[in-house]
Design an enzyme around this catalytic site. Structure first.
Site, mmCIF file in Angstrom:
data_model
loop_
_atom_site.group_PDB
_atom_site.id
_atom_site.type_symbol
_atom_site.label_atom_id
_atom_site.label_comp_id
_atom_site.label_asym_id
_atom_site.label_seq_id
_atom_site.Cartn_x
_atom_site.Cartn_y
_atom_site.Cartn_z
ATOM 1 N N SER A 16 29.602 38.829 50.542
ATOM 2 C CA SER A 16 29.963 38.490 49.635
ATOM 3 C C SER A 16 28.503 39.248 48.255
ATOM 4 O O SER A 16 29.615 39.967 47.797
ATOM 5 C CB SER A 16 30.123 37.263 49.496
ATOM 6 N N ARG A 20 28.861 42.585 46.401
ATOM 7 C CA ARG A 20 28.869 41.702 44.607
ATOM 8 C C ARG A 20 27.618 43.196 44.321
ATOM 9 O O ARG A 20 27.479 43.316 43.107
ATOM 10 C CB ARG A 20 29.075 40.834 44.147
ATOM 11 N N ARG A 124 48.562 44.024 52.821
ATOM 12 C CA ARG A 124 48.033 42.362 51.906
ATOM 13 C C ARG A 124 48.561 42.853 50.658
ATOM 14 O O ARG A 124 48.099 43.642 50.335
ATOM 15 C CB ARG A 124 46.258 42.006 52.508
ATOM 16 N N SER A 169 41.504 32.767 43.807
ATOM 17 C CA SER A 169 40.864 33.902 45.144
ATOM 18 C C SER A 169 39.894 34.659 44.066
ATOM 19 O O SER A 169 39.945 34.738 42.601
ATOM 20 C CB SER A 169 42.001 34.749 44.949
ATOM 21 N N GLN A 171 38.336 37.171 44.602
ATOM 22 C CA GLN A 171 38.128 38.237 45.075
ATOM 23 C C GLN A 171 39.431 39.250 43.425
ATOM 24 O O GLN A 171 38.780 39.200 42.591
ATOM 25 C CB GLN A 171 38.995 39.432 45.669
ATOM 26 N N ASP A 318 37.149 31.277 54.536
ATOM 27 C CA ASP A 318 37.309 32.031 55.480
ATOM 28 C C ASP A 318 36.897 31.308 57.119
ATOM 29 O O ASP A 318 36.153 31.788 57.697
ATOM 30 C CB ASP A 318 36.203 32.675 55.663
ATOM 31 N N LYS A 345 45.373 36.928 54.788
ATOM 32 C CA LYS A 345 43.789 37.619 55.043
ATOM 33 C C LYS A 345 43.851 38.891 55.704
ATOM 34 O O LYS A 345 45.109 39.964 55.771
ATOM 35 C CB LYS A 345 43.206 36.668 55.833
ATOM 36 N N ARG A 393 38.050 37.690 61.846
ATOM 37 C CA ARG A 393 37.781 35.800 62.540
ATOM 38 C C ARG A 393 37.927 35.416 63.283
ATOM 39 O O ARG A 393 37.871 34.291 64.108
ATOM 40 C CB ARG A 393 37.673 35.445 60.911
HETATM 41 C C1 S3P Z 1 36.179 37.062 49.185
HETATM 42 C C2 S3P Z 1 37.088 35.980 48.582
HETATM 43 C C3 S3P Z 1 37.935 35.332 49.662
HETATM 44 C C4 S3P Z 1 37.618 35.886 51.490
HETATM 45 C C5 S3P Z 1 36.620 37.080 51.289
HETATM 46 C C6 S3P Z 1 35.443 37.508 50.372
HETATM 47 C C7 S3P Z 1 35.042 37.386 48.284
HETATM 48 O O1 S3P Z 1 38.546 36.117 49.735
HETATM 49 O O2 S3P Z 1 38.549 35.472 52.113
HETATM 50 O O3 S3P Z 1 36.578 36.970 52.539
HETATM 51 O O4 S3P Z 1 34.020 37.800 48.968
HETATM 52 O O5 S3P Z 1 35.206 37.582 46.821
HETATM 53 P P1 S3P Z 1 40.053 35.642 48.294
HETATM 54 O O6 S3P Z 1 39.573 36.152 47.325
HETATM 55 O O7 S3P Z 1 41.117 36.575 48.676
HETATM 56 O O8 S3P Z 1 40.568 34.297 48.670
#
Ligand code: S3P
Length: 433
Positions: A16, A20, A124, A169, A171, A318, A345, A393
């Site tokens: 993550s 970013r 997705r 979320s 993301q 996760d 996921k 995973r």
């Molecule tokens: C993530 C957010 C999560 C996670 C993904 C990484 C991120 O997803 O499951 O592996 O880096 O922001 P969601 O935002 O869909 O919950």
């Protein structure tokens, strides 16, 4: 039964934070140096997409703090509007983070883009991306079922937004924040359930508590000054190594420099509460993120796990595949609810867990937002195949159970671990005594 001992200094850098750091580097003005960038396929997809959008970057191997080499990425950008039309679809492969967060950035660029992925990513849900971006004034077209390919008509005239997240979320939170950086005026993102907070930490955004919600304030069109990032080890990768130690009596593994951000550390809290012998040493803060070393020892009895609090589910989302498999192998049962997000996921993780645990002889009941497993694992004469469903995973969770217990479980696709943990099998081998 095998025993695992040793010190892990080569855990993958956090996925993550790596995504970013690269994206913020591309939005910043100046030279961004990222130390310890992840070599996982997902993070490499983000670099590939940035390169295709004309962002100048280099990636090289440099000596690491523990010996060996680590990756260093250097991005040289000129601010929020440095992106260029790629002329070809942007390939995100298996990476939902790349597709969703890039969508936020591309919504603010004055040209059209197309985002595509592999067969897992193309299934997705992307309506959660399209909704807020359309509200802000960008055009977003999806397939009839609300999936990629995603066609984005970006605009320099993006409007600010007050957006209440309909699902927890990080993301979605991040893509709205990235779009809002390009908009006129101040945006607010309202988060009823806290998800991982790296984006707001790394961008230095103000957060407020209002009526029980968390609100992230995003000023539009502010210059982002380039700054260096140091990526700690990935707690979502660490969970597999901790589970290995807990499941194999006599094991003792130390994992160095892991991200312990409270929005990412629920796996450790849950396992400590269940009786796992885990301790945290050398806690410190680096670049705004808590980090530390994890010592996990095996052999103690573990309580069966039952997870239902939506806040906890969001903070452990996760790690649920590994928690489920760990709980079933250690105690014979597992239960989770309020976790419908697991169906969105890399695969439908509730179903993938149920299919594989049933093959191992467990009784599994699925519900729309959860599952209950009972009856424990039965010993089989011939190897059981764990179906990986294009999901790193799921693959790693069953691989850990097999290694720790010596049960003959074969993965349908072991290469998929490279999405987040390219040295997974080599590391397991090096820890076995
Ligand atoms: C993530 C957010 C999560 C996670 C993904 C990484 C991120 O997803 O499951 O592996 O880096 O922001 P969601 O935002 O869909 O919950």
């Amino acid at each position: 039964m095998s025993v695992f001992k040793g010190e892990v200094t080569t855990l993958p850098p956090d996925k993550s934070i790596s995504h970013r750091a690269a994206l913020i580097g591309a939005l910043a003005d100046g030279v961004t140096e990222i130390t310890n960038f992840s070599g996982g396929f997902d993070n490499q997809s983000t670099l590939g997409v940035l390169g295709a959008c004309g962002i100048p970057l280099i990636q090289e191997e440099v000596p690491g703090p523990w010996g060996g080499t680590i990756r260093r990425v250097v991005i040289e950008s000129k601010g929020l509007w440095s992106f260029r039309p790629s002329g070809v679809p942007l390939q995100c492969n298996n990476s939902g983070s790349t597709m969703r967060m890039m969508a936020g950035i591309l919504a603010g660029q004055p040209f059209g883009s197309e985002l595509v992925g592999d067969s897992s990513l193309m299934k997705r849900p992307m309506q959660r991306v399209a909704g807020p971006l359309r509200d802000m004034g960008a055009g977003v077209e999806l397939s009839e079922s609300g999936t990629a390919p995603m066609l984005i008509s970006g605009t320099k005239e993006l409007r600010s937004i007050v957006y209440r997240l309909p699902v927890p979320s990080a993301q979605v939170k991040s893509l709205v924040a990235f779009a809002a950086l390009h908009a006129e005026g101040e945006s607010r993102i309202v988060e009823p359930v806290l998800s991982r907070d790296h984006t707001e930490l790394m961008l230095g955004l103000e957060t407020l508590e209002l009526d029980g919600d968390r609100v992230i304030v995003v000023p539009g069109r502010r210059r982002i000054e380039a700054r260096p990032f140091l990526v700690p080890a990935d707690p979502s990768a660490a969970c597999f190594i901790v589970a290995l130690a807990l499941l194999a009596p006599g094991s003792e593994i130390m994992i160095r420099d892991v991200c312990l951000n409270p929005t990412r550390a629920a796996f450790l809290d849950i396992m400590i509460a269940a009786g796992g012998e885990i301790s945290i040493e050398n806690r410190r803060t680096v670049g705004g993120e808590d980090i530390g070393d994890i010592l996990a020892c095996g052999g103690g009895a573990l309580e069966p796990l039952s997870i239902s609090d939506p806040g906890v589910v969001a903070r452990v989302i996760d790690e649920i595949p590994m928690l489920a498999v760990l709980s079933v192998f250690a105690s014979g049962s597992f239960e989770v609810s309020n976790a419908a997000e697991l169906r969105t996921k890399e695969c439908d993780r509730l179903n993938a867990l149920a299919v594989n645990l049933q093959r191992l002889g467990c009784l599994c009941e699925e519900s729309p937002d959860g599952m209950r497993v009972s009856g424990g694992v039965k010993v089989h004469q011939s190897p059981v195949v764990a179906e990986c469903f294009d999901d790193h995973r799921i693959a790693m969770s069953f691989a850990i159970a097999a290694r720790a217990t010596g049960m003959a479980i074969e993965l349908s696709d072991s290469a998929v671990v490279g999405v987040s943990f390219p040295n997974f099998f080599a590391l397991l081998e090096s820890l076995e005594v």
